[in-house]
Structures are given as C-alpha cells and as structure tokens.
Design a protein around this motif. Structure first.
Motif, mmCIF file in Angstrom:
data_model
loop_
_atom_site.group_PDB
_atom_site.id
_atom_site.type_symbol
_atom_site.label_atom_id
_atom_site.label_comp_id
_atom_site.label_asym_id
_atom_site.label_seq_id
_atom_site.Cartn_x
_atom_site.Cartn_y
_atom_site.Cartn_z
ATOM 1 N N SER A 88 0.540 -1.306 0.189
ATOM 2 C CA SER A 88 0.277 0.444 -0.072
ATOM 3 C C SER A 88 0.654 1.670 -0.455
ATOM 4 C CB SER A 88 -0.678 0.342 0.863
ATOM 5 O OG SER A 88 -1.809 -0.623 1.202
ATOM 6 N N LEU A 89 1.497 1.066 1.020
ATOM 7 C CA LEU A 89 2.843 2.438 0.564
ATOM 8 C C LEU A 89 3.176 2.556 -0.686
ATOM 9 C CD1 LEU A 89 4.920 1.650 4.039
ATOM 10 C CD2 LEU A 89 3.103 3.887 3.178
ATOM 11 N N PHE A 90 4.424 1.363 -1.306
ATOM 12 C CA PHE A 90 4.237 1.906 -2.112
ATOM 13 C C PHE A 90 3.900 2.228 -3.232
ATOM 14 C CE2 PHE A 90 8.360 -0.024 -1.592
ATOM 15 C CZ PHE A 90 8.914 -1.280 -1.228
ATOM 16 N N ILE A 91 2.352 1.496 -2.929
ATOM 17 C CA ILE A 91 1.691 2.194 -4.620
ATOM 18 C C ILE A 91 1.211 3.825 -4.046
ATOM 19 C CG2 ILE A 91 -1.157 2.516 -4.814
ATOM 20 C CD1 ILE A 91 -0.714 -0.967 -4.499
ATOM 21 N N SER A 92 1.204 4.286 -2.687
ATOM 22 C CA SER A 92 0.294 5.561 -2.625
ATOM 23 C C SER A 92 1.435 6.576 -2.513
ATOM 24 C CB SER A 92 -0.410 5.444 -0.501
ATOM 25 O OG SER A 92 -1.357 3.870 -0.509
ATOM 26 N N ILE A 93 2.711 5.982 -1.687
ATOM 27 C CA ILE A 93 3.160 7.649 -2.242
ATOM 28 C C ILE A 93 3.606 8.373 -3.638
ATOM 29 C CG2 ILE A 93 5.681 8.118 -0.983
ATOM 30 C CD1 ILE A 93 5.267 6.506 0.976
ATOM 31 N N PRO A 94 4.031 6.995 -4.723
ATOM 32 C CA PRO A 94 4.412 7.791 -5.625
ATOM 33 C C PRO A 94 2.576 8.014 -6.545
ATOM 34 C CG PRO A 94 5.665 6.022 -5.226
ATOM 35 C CD PRO A 94 4.810 5.457 -4.552
ATOM 36 N N ALA A 95 1.743 7.497 -6.451
ATOM 37 C CA ALA A 95 0.548 8.598 -6.462
ATOM 38 C C ALA A 95 -0.336 9.080 -6.338
ATOM 39 C CB ALA A 95 -0.913 6.822 -6.488
ATOM 40 N N THR A 96 0.838 9.613 -5.283
ATOM 41 C CA THR A 96 -0.026 10.948 -4.675
ATOM 42 C C THR A 96 1.337 11.974 -5.381
ATOM 43 O OG1 THR A 96 -0.125 9.293 -2.431
ATOM 44 C CG2 THR A 96 -0.078 12.450 -2.263
ATOM 45 N N VAL A 97 2.715 11.838 -5.027
ATOM 46 C CA VAL A 97 3.768 12.938 -5.331
ATOM 47 C C VAL A 97 3.727 13.318 -6.865
ATOM 48 C CG1 VAL A 97 5.886 13.061 -5.828
ATOM 49 C CG2 VAL A 97 5.686 11.931 -3.585
ATOM 50 N N ILE A 98 3.376 11.944 -8.199
ATOM 51 C CA ILE A 98 3.278 12.635 -8.870
ATOM 52 C C ILE A 98 1.964 12.890 -9.597
ATOM 53 C CG2 ILE A 98 3.440 11.807 -11.705
ATOM 54 C CD1 ILE A 98 4.768 8.928 -10.488
ATOM 55 N N PRO A 99 1.231 13.332 -8.641
ATOM 56 C CA PRO A 99 -0.379 13.802 -10.048
ATOM 57 C C PRO A 99 -0.171 15.315 -8.710
ATOM 58 C CG PRO A 99 -1.088 11.853 -8.637
ATOM 59 C CD PRO A 99 0.217 11.683 -8.356
ATOM 60 N N ILE A 100 0.837 15.241 -8.123
ATOM 61 C CA ILE A 100 0.626 16.686 -7.430
ATOM 62 C C ILE A 100 1.790 17.781 -8.517
ATOM 63 C CG2 ILE A 100 1.132 17.933 -5.768
ATOM 64 C CD1 ILE A 100 0.129 16.167 -3.619
ATOM 65 N N MET A 101 2.592 17.385 -9.017
ATOM 66 C CA MET A 101 4.111 17.874 -8.975
ATOM 67 C C MET A 101 2.969 18.151 -11.102
ATOM 68 S SD MET A 101 7.055 17.461 -8.707
ATOM 69 C CE MET A 101 6.990 18.818 -8.944
ATOM 70 N N VAL A 102 2.393 16.951 -11.475
ATOM 71 C CA VAL A 102 2.155 17.748 -12.591
ATOM 72 C C VAL A 102 0.467 18.522 -12.442
ATOM 73 C CG1 VAL A 102 0.632 16.083 -14.790
ATOM 74 C CG2 VAL A 102 2.448 15.222 -13.725
ATOM 75 N N ALA A 103 -0.036 18.375 -11.761
ATOM 76 C CA ALA A 103 -0.855 19.183 -11.684
ATOM 77 C C ALA A 103 -0.918 20.846 -11.601
ATOM 78 C CB ALA A 103 -1.873 19.064 -10.730
ATOM 79 N N ALA A 104 0.367 20.715 -10.598
ATOM 80 C CA ALA A 104 0.966 22.172 -10.625
ATOM 81 C C ALA A 104 1.324 23.054 -11.408
ATOM 82 C CB ALA A 104 2.527 21.884 -8.850
ATOM 83 N N PHE A 105 2.343 22.264 -12.532
ATOM 84 C CA PHE A 105 2.621 23.426 -13.338
ATOM 85 C C PHE A 105 1.214 22.975 -14.283
ATOM 86 C CE2 PHE A 105 6.932 23.036 -12.939
ATOM 87 C CZ PHE A 105 7.104 21.920 -12.214
ATOM 88 N N ALA A 106 0.207 22.800 -14.463
ATOM 89 C CA ALA A 106 -0.656 22.736 -15.210
ATOM 90 C C ALA A 106 -1.708 24.192 -14.510
ATOM 91 C CB ALA A 106 -1.856 21.574 -16.034
ATOM 92 N N ALA A 107 -1.992 23.847 -13.441
ATOM 93 C CA ALA A 107 -2.802 24.349 -12.218
ATOM 94 C C ALA A 107 -1.962 26.219 -12.550
ATOM 95 C CB ALA A 107 -2.962 23.657 -10.815
#
Lengths: 295, 325, 373
Positions: A88-107
C-alpha cells in the motif's frame, strides 16, 4: 499596529466567554454526533462475533469482560498483512507525489498564462471528473495487458492510472488557489525580470502550500483506501503486489461473515491516513498568503 | 522486495526531478525562440504532461464510450439512439434518475453547508485540530467499513429479539417500536438515509478545503472591519463569503459530480432495492453484470451531459473573475 | 485454501488466491483485455457461456472418462459449451430442503410427502411455534434469491420439469398462470413467515433459520439449500438432534421425484502446466473430500463420500440418485433476467398487491434479456 482586539480585563472578558459558550456547545455537539458511529464500530471491533448480532455495541460498555483483542490479532496475524501494508505504501506515495507535481504545472498555466481556449480547455478538464472509473477499466487494461504493454500486475500500472484519475480534481483545486494569489506579486516579479519558472517555484508554489497539503491528504487517502483499481490492474495478475485493501477484503469475501474482522481491519488501515492528515494539518496556517499582500 | 523499493524510490525522487528538468529545459528552448512566440508556446509545454495523462486515462476511454453508446451489446452493429431510448423509458431508470437528483441536491447541501459551518466555527476554538480530525476521520475509513458502521446504525431486528441497531435501540428506550429504516421508500426517506451516510464521510472533505481557503483570508481585513464596528454576520456576508466564493464553487462542483457518481453506499446497504437505485449503479450493472457495454456507455454519456450546466456556470464564473483580476 | 494444501505439498507449487465480491468486474475486464487469473470461479452458467471462447477446453486436460463417471450427467452437460468442456463443478448443493427442529416437531419417521400433508402438519403443530415458516431473503446485491428458490421449487412441482425448463429458457412467460400460481403460493408463505414481510426483507438468509432453535421456537420450518448447515445458527447446532430435513414435498402427483440443485463452477483461463495439474487435482474425490468434511458442502463427485454426518450424506444421495434433476433456474437465466427476478421478489414481499404489475414487468425484461444481441 496595535491590535484593538487584545484581551481586555474585567467585564469585557466575561461577556466574551458567555458569547462563546454557544460556539463551544455547537462544536462539541457536532463532534459527538460525528463520533458515535465510529465509536460504535470501535467497540464492536473489540467484541467477539456472537455478541455482535445479539446485542448492541453500547451494552458492551456495561459488561467490559467481553472485550477482546482477538479480532485485531486475527487481522494482524494474516500472513500477508505486512506485505499488504508495504505494498500500500509503495502504491500510495508515488501515486500522490506524481499527480500533485503534474497538476501544479498545469494549474499554474491555467491560472496565470493567457492562451486561446484556456477557459474551455480548463472546464473540459474539470468535466472529466464525471467519468466513472469503471468505464475506463477495459480500455486501459487492454493497454496494460498482454495485447499491449504487458505490464499488468506491476505497480507502474496503478501509479499511472491514479495519476490520470486524480488530475482533474488536482488541477481544479490548485488552479483555484493559484488564481486567488494577488496579481501584483507576479507583476512585480515580471517587472524585475523573473521568468515564469522562477515565479512558479519562488512565489506560486510556496503560497499554495495549504492547497497542496489538502490535495496530498486527499490523494493519499483515496489511493490508500482504493480497492477496485488495484484489484483490476494488479490483483488478478499478481497477488504478491496486492495492497492492504485487497488483503482485508479477502477476510470477508465469503458470504459476508466476518464483520468483526472488517471492523478491526478498518481501524488498522485507518491509522496511516489519519497520521498523514495530522502531519499535514500544520500547513493549514493562517497568514501564508496574508503576509504577502503588503507592499 | 528490494527491487520494488528501489523502483519506488526512483519514481518518487525521479519523476519530480524529471518534471522539473523538463520545465527548465523547455524554458531554455523557449529562450532561443522569438520573444513573441514564447508566451504562446509556453502554456502548452506546461500543460503537456497533464494532458498526456488525461488523454490516455480519461479521454480515450470516454471516446470509446461515446462510440459504444451507439452500438448494441455485442458491439457488432450500430443501433443509433436505441440505448438512450431504453434508458429514458425504463421504469427502473426513472427511479434511478429521481434518486440521483435527490443525492445531488441533498449531498451537496449537507456536505458544503456543514463543511463551511465547521470550518468557520473551529477556526475560533483552541482545540481546532482535534475537532477537525473528528470530522475528518469518517473520510479516512474505507467505503466498505463506513457502510458496515451504518448498517449497524440502521439495523432492524424482528421483535422481540433485542435491537442491535443504534437508532432502533434509541427508539426502544423511548418505548417506540423498531423500524426497518432502509425499507421505507416513502418520500425517498431511505435514499436520504443513504445520503446521510455519504455526507457523514464527505463533510470532512469540504471542511478541509474550505478551512484552507479560510486561512488564506487576510486577517487584517477582518480586523479592520471589526474596528469599524461591523458585526460578525456582516463580516461573514460582506468579506468572508465573497472571498470564499471561488473555493465554494470548486467544492460545490466537486460534490455535485461526486453525488452523481456515488454508488458504493447504495451497493453495500441496499443494492438498489426498496427504490434506492441510482444511475451510477445502473451503469455498473449494465457494464459488468449484464454484459451490455452499449447501454452502460449510454448512461455514462448521459452523466457527462448532465454536468454541462455545472460546467457552463464555472466558465461564467471564470470570465467574471478575470474581469475583476 | 485447505483444499489445495495437499496439491501444493505434492507439486511444490504455490496457489495464490484472491477472493473478491467484484468477481464479475474482474473477469469481464479480464476477458476483454487478456489479464486473467489461471483458474477462476465462474459466477454462473450464463457467464460461463459468454466467456466460453476465453476458457480453456478441459477435455484434453482432465481424465474425461473418469470425470464423467464420477459426476452426475446433468452437471457435466452444464459445464459443456458447444461440445467443449469448460466448466467443472467444485461444489454443489441440493435446493428445496425443508428443515425443522426434531425437538419441536418430530417428523423423522414420517415426513410429509405431499404439500397437503405439509399443510396438515403445519395446522396440527401451529401452537408449538410463533409462525409456521422461517424466511429471510436479504443477501446484499443478491437479495431475493432465497425467494426465487421457493418459486422454482413450486413451479417444478406444480407445473412440471417441462414447463420449468421452458421457463428459464424464456419460452414461458412470467404472466403465465403456472408462474403466477407459484408466486401466489409463495405469497402465502410470506404471510406465514416469522416477523412478517419486514423481517423477511431485513433478515439475511444465513440467519433466517435461527428462530428454529429458539426457546420458544419462532417457526416450524425453513426452506433452504443443503449448504445452510454451515451457516448461522446451524453451525453451532447438532446435526440430527437439533435439525433434520425432508425433501420438498410433491404438489402434483404427476411430477414426483424432481430435485433442484445448484453449484459453483470453476474454469481455466490460462493453459499452463501448473494450472492443468491443479484443475485435474481439484475434481478428484480426495480433493473434494477435504471440502466436504468441513460440512455444509456437497461434492459433484459421487466418489467423495467423507461426509461428516448423516444429514450431509442424505442430501448428497438425493443429488446422486435424483430421478429428474434440474439446475437452479435463476442461475440459468440471462443475468439481467436473474437480477430482475431477485429484485422483484424483494418488491413482492413488501407489496404483494403489486403481483400483476411485477409479472408484466418481468415479461418486459424477458423480451429484452433473451433477445439475440
């Protein structure tokens, strides 16, 4: 600037207290009402299964002898609980970090860069929120499966998928907060010759920290509690990579027996997201934006 | 396990690094191009990663859905608007539509209203973190666990068996006979009971976002107004609310869409029986249980069309905001 | 999982098992994309038919001759699609058994053989329990299936196996008098059920029989399949002393000796040596015995005889020696029809006055669900 609101001694203080009593009452009543169902589950998780169907959870408070840690022991004794937790940790941490970064630039692009079709494109992105995840499974799984990239069963599948699923809301939220930042700040930065990249990293990002904190809490939570996406992309193919949610659902899947394990498991799995929430709480601090308005 | 740990670390550190590097690189490239072209190209470069993900994971399946909504179950021939006609003339669908509407209105009103109320109130007490955590906890519980909790709340046992459900027990101590709560479909009562379950979970969501926005309001503005003699209510209506409006719009829009997609609670607590069916549940039934992706896709497209008014309002709001900024 | 332990020890391989309530979702997406487990439980004969192309032909993998001799013919046929054997029954059950507590009503020496005799027994023993029947149809997404079992048993014995089979094939309408009569008889049972209609819809099928064992007894009889012995109050009760059964009595003398059964199908999606070995192992009598010994399950394999008690043995015998064997009708219907059937039972229990409207609705669904794609 001396504040006219510092506490004054004497009658002022007493009347302030009286005026605040209703406030406290309302807040506390809300808290109690909100907690009752959860406490019910907590109590039930500490009771043996026969007791659950025979008497309500409140009765247990009067007969504490029936309390048992057996349910928790059973859940934690499952051979794959630690593996599930780690997965669950393996899945959740990257799956949180990546969208936030990608979204930040787009936002930032949506908030502070002008280009034709910006509003329509933005609204289209937000509109994608309504796409039900289930209707995306087959096309994406075909992409991931043996007829496509053949990566089904690996973590990469869910990292990418959760990023895609999480982007509409992430962009929506971040763009909203970034858009609220004072225009003067960016204008003066531009006058000073700063590139948009600098403005983004030095100004926009630090000032949007509360929103990023909120987003991190939610994205982490949703991915951590997700069952279906992991089941479809990982579970069927590679049970070794199964997250905690799947491990727990294995406990209860046959004919609905095992409420008591579900209750115990709920609290076991809840611990981490709650910790994340408390940890990120401190970023919800007043004055981060307020302090920048001067000058 | 070592191998996966290494991969995970590479991803967590690498992806942000790659993204930052990408932006930095594009900026360097832009510097080589003429001054005028830069602001025209830059937005698209910044949007590219996001758009790529969105197209692959959301747009591409939706286009597939659109095409399939005009096909028959086996996908072998086109049947025009048949699937849509089926949806709007089907008795079960009409009940589902009514219920989805109730979900939309009640869930949004409850979560946004309570979320705002809590955000404002706890802002002023010292045990703010504790209070917010209490409201937030239900969101941290998985949907299935939440449904189990409320199953215990609404449970009904045949008298004279002892009541295990909290609500019925409360009734019992007041001398009232127990009620099979989730079976009462008059005035959509049971649907509303289901909405309450979801509202219990999602109020924390609205509260967190609105709280973050609240913190962003410059306290000096409020102090100045207080010094000028404004009452709390005037402060709220005149300063707080207008400043919160954009975030409120985000929260409301998100809750409306969440309400339309909600089905987990219905699935676990009633499975659509007793007139509690909702549109999202129908979609999943058609897709996975009845093997009719044509009809499922049609329902998906209906949902997409249903949010167009909400999106239109959003656009209007942006345009108005731009004018002020 | 205990069932596969001997195989794991023998072959050194491991079985990774995932249980899920979303089986349909996983398998539907799997069949469409090729991402599938090696072996899987199949939700029903209907779905098995749909996925027949993705399922591996078990003919060359199993010792078909042995399998056919060890398994009742109808079950072999049900697992065959277009001549290809794709599904095997791992577990079966007999439906339509009437359970009772011998301490309340002792019918072991002369169980009622006809419906009228049953009604007489009810009248004679009325005072011994709060209600004649125990009934509970709640079952999550499948709520109502316990009622469909009732209707099927009634149709089978009131109208005969021919009508029964035509009915699930969609050739007999729901508004047909035969089906309507069955519903009405079921309605009478609901009216005589413990706790009334509200309780029927609110009580989970596994706990519906608990009132049998209460003091004073809540009901005289429970209609349920053979697997009830592993659930609810039956789990802690003693077989033979606390509970016993007799098969569903005949209604129309013409149609005697019919038995309704059901079962869990297993299929194979990936043809690998390990999968072949596991599948071949699962259908053998020793493997089935592991299941069967735990109680509450019957094997499709006639040679699996390690039943824990007399009651299980009797139900297994009923299955093996049935004169006329039919499979659970609702399981054989297209899923959409089946789901509507379940839901309408729930509605019928709550609103018996709406019977005609419900049957007409079922007809509409029938037209839709059976239409060629």
């Amino acid at each position: 600037m001396t504040a006219a609101t510092t506490q004054t001694a004497g009658p002022g203080r007493a009347s302030r207290f009286v005026r605040r009593v209703p406030l406290h009452v309302v807040v506390i009543v809300l808290m109690v009402v909100w907690l009752i169902p959860t406490i019910g589950l907590l109590v039930n998780s500490l009771r043996p299964p026969e007791a659950l169907t025979q008497s309500g959870w409140w009765t247990a408070i009067f007969s504490p002898s029936q309390f048992t840690l057996n349910n928790y022991a059973h859940v934690l004794a499952q051979s794959n609980v630690t593996a599930g937790f780690v997965n669950s940790l393996f899945i959740s941490i990257p799956a949180t970090v990546i969208p936030i970064m990608v979204a930040a630039f787009a936002a930032y692009a949506f908030a502070w860069m002008k280009f034709p079709g910006r509003d329509i494109l933005f609204v289209a992105v937000v509109g994608l929120l309504v796409v039900p995840l289930q209707s995306t499974f087959i096309p994406i799984l075909q992409l991931y499966g043996p007829k496509g990239l053949n990566i089904a069963g690996s973590f990469l599948t869910v990292w990418l998928a959760h990023t895609g699923y999480g982007l509409p809301f992430a962009i929506y939220l971040l763009r909203n907060f970034m858009g609220e930042l004072p225009r003067e700040v960016f204008e003066s930065a531009a006058i000073d010759g700063a590139s948009p990249v600098t403005a983004f990293f030095r100004l926009a990002l630090p000032m949007t920290v509360p929103a990023i904190a909120a987003l991190a809490i939610f994205q982490f939570l949703f991915v951590w509690n997700d069952l279906l996406v992991s089941l479809i992309f990982i579970g069927a193919q590679n049970p070794d990579n199964a997250p905690l949610t799947i491990v727990v659902s294995n406990l209860v899947s046959s004919l609905g027996g095992g409420w008591q394990y579900l209750a115990a498991a709920a609290f076991v799995t809840m611990a981490l997201p709650l910790a994340v929430f408390l940890a990120l709480q401190r970023y919800f601090v007043r004055g981060i934006v307020g302090g920048s308005v001067k000058g | 396990m070592d191998q996966r740990l290494v991969t995970a670390i590479i991803v967590v550190l690498g992806v942000p690094a790659v993204l930052i590097g990408y932006i930095w690189l594009t900026e360097r490239l832009l510097n080589r191009i003429g001054q005028r072209a830069r602001p025209r190209l830059r937005p698209w470069l910044w949007l590219a990663p996001a758009l790529a993900f969105l197209v692959v994971f959301l747009v591409y399946p939706t286009i597939g859905s659109l095409i399939r909504s005009f096909q028959n179950a086996a996908g072998t021939k086109f049947v025009g608007l048949d699937n849509f006609a089926w949806f709007f003339t089907n008795d079960a669908s009409l009940i589902a539509l009514k219920n989805s509407l109730i979900w939309l209105v009640v869930l949004t009103a409850l979560t946004v209203g309570l979320g705002l109320l809590v955000a404002i109130l706890v802002d002023r007490v010292r045990y703010e973190t504790v209070a917010k955590s209490v409201i937030f906890v239900p969101l941290a519980i998985s949907m299935v666990a939440a449904s189990v909790i409320w199953k215990f709340m609404y449970d009904y046992a045949t008298p004279p068996d002892p009541q295990v459900g909290t609500l019925n027990a409360a009734l019992g101590s007041a001398g009232i006979a127990p009620v099979a709560w989730i079976q009462i479909s008059d005035f959509s009562f049971n649907s509303i009971l289901l909405v309450i379950v979801m509202a219990w979970m999602w109020t924390g969501f609205c509260m967190v976002i609105l709280s973050a926005a609240l913190k962003g309001i410059n306290p000096e503005l409020l102090e100045a107004a207080r010094v000028d003699g404004a009452s709390e209510r005037q402060l709220f209506r005149g300063i707080t609310l207008p400043l919160l409006a954009p975030t409120l719009a985000v929260v409301i829009t998100t809750m409306v869409i969440t309400a339309l997609k909600a089905f987990d609670i219905v699935y676990v607590m009633t499975s659509g029986h007793f007139d509690t069916q909702v549109v999202a549940f129908q979609l999943i039934n058609e897709l996975y249980n009845f093997s009719n992706p044509g009809r499922a896709s049609a329902i998906g497209i209906v949902l997409l069309l249903a949010i167009v008014p909400v999106m239109a309002l959003n656009i209007r709001r942006f345009r108005a905001q731009e004018a002020i900024r | 999982m205990a069932m596969v332990k001997p195989w794991e020890t023998q072959t050194g391989a491991t079985v990774k098992y995932t249980g899920t309530r979303d089986l349909n979702t996983v398998l539907t997406t799997g069949v469409a994309s090729g991402v599938l487990p090696d072996l899987a439980g199949l939700p029903g004969p209907g779905q098995m038919n749909q996925w027949a192309d993705s399922l591996v032909d078990l003919g060359p993998i199993l010792d078909v001759a042995t399998y056919k001799s060890e398994t009742a013919a109808p079950l072999v046929d049900l697992g065959t699609v277009n001549g290809k054997l794709v599904g095997v029954f791992i577990k079966t059950s007999v439906k339509g058994l009437i359970w009772y507590d011998p301490k309340t009503v002792d019918l072991s020496s002369s169980p009622p053989a006809t419906w009228d005799a049953l009604q007489t027994a009810i009248t004679q023993n009325k005072s011994k329990a709060a209600s004649p029947w125990c009934l509970g149809v709640e079952s999550g997404a499948a709520s109502g299936w316990a009622g469909t079992d009732w209707i099927e048993d009634l149709v089978l014995r009131q109208a005969g196996p021919d009508v029964y089979n035509k009915w699930w094939q969609g050739k007999v309408k729901w508004t047909d008098p035969a089906i309507k009569t069955a519903f009405q008889t079921f309605g009478q049972v609901v009216a005589q059920a413990y706790g009334g209609a509200t309780a029927v819809n609110a009580t989970n099928f596994a706990n519906a029989g608990d009132p049998l064992f209460k003091t004073p007894p809540g009901c005289l009889f429970l209609h349920q399949a053979s697997f009830i012995t592993g659930l609810g109050g039956f789990k802690t009760a003693k077989s033979g002393t606390d509970y016993n059964f007799f098969p569903f009595p005949d209604i129309n003398a013409q149609f005697t000796g019919a038995i309704e059964g059901a079962g869990d199908l297993f299929g194979m999606f990936h043809d690998t040596p390990a999968a072949r070995s596991l599948m071949a192992y699962l259908v053998t009598a020793p493997a089935q015995d592991i299941w069967v010994k735990l109680g509450g399950a019957i094997s499709a394999n006639k040679k699996a005889t390690d039943y824990p008690d007399d009651i299980s043995k009797r139900s297994a015998d009923l299955l093996a020696n049935a004169k006329v064997f039919v499979f659970d009708a609702s399981d054989l219907m297209p899923t959409a029809m089946n789901a509507q059937f379940w839901t309408d039972i729930v509605t019928y229990v709550q609103h018996p006055d709406q019977l005609d409207a419900l049957l007409a609705d079922l007809d509409k669904t029938q037209k839709d669900a059976y239409a060629a794609p």
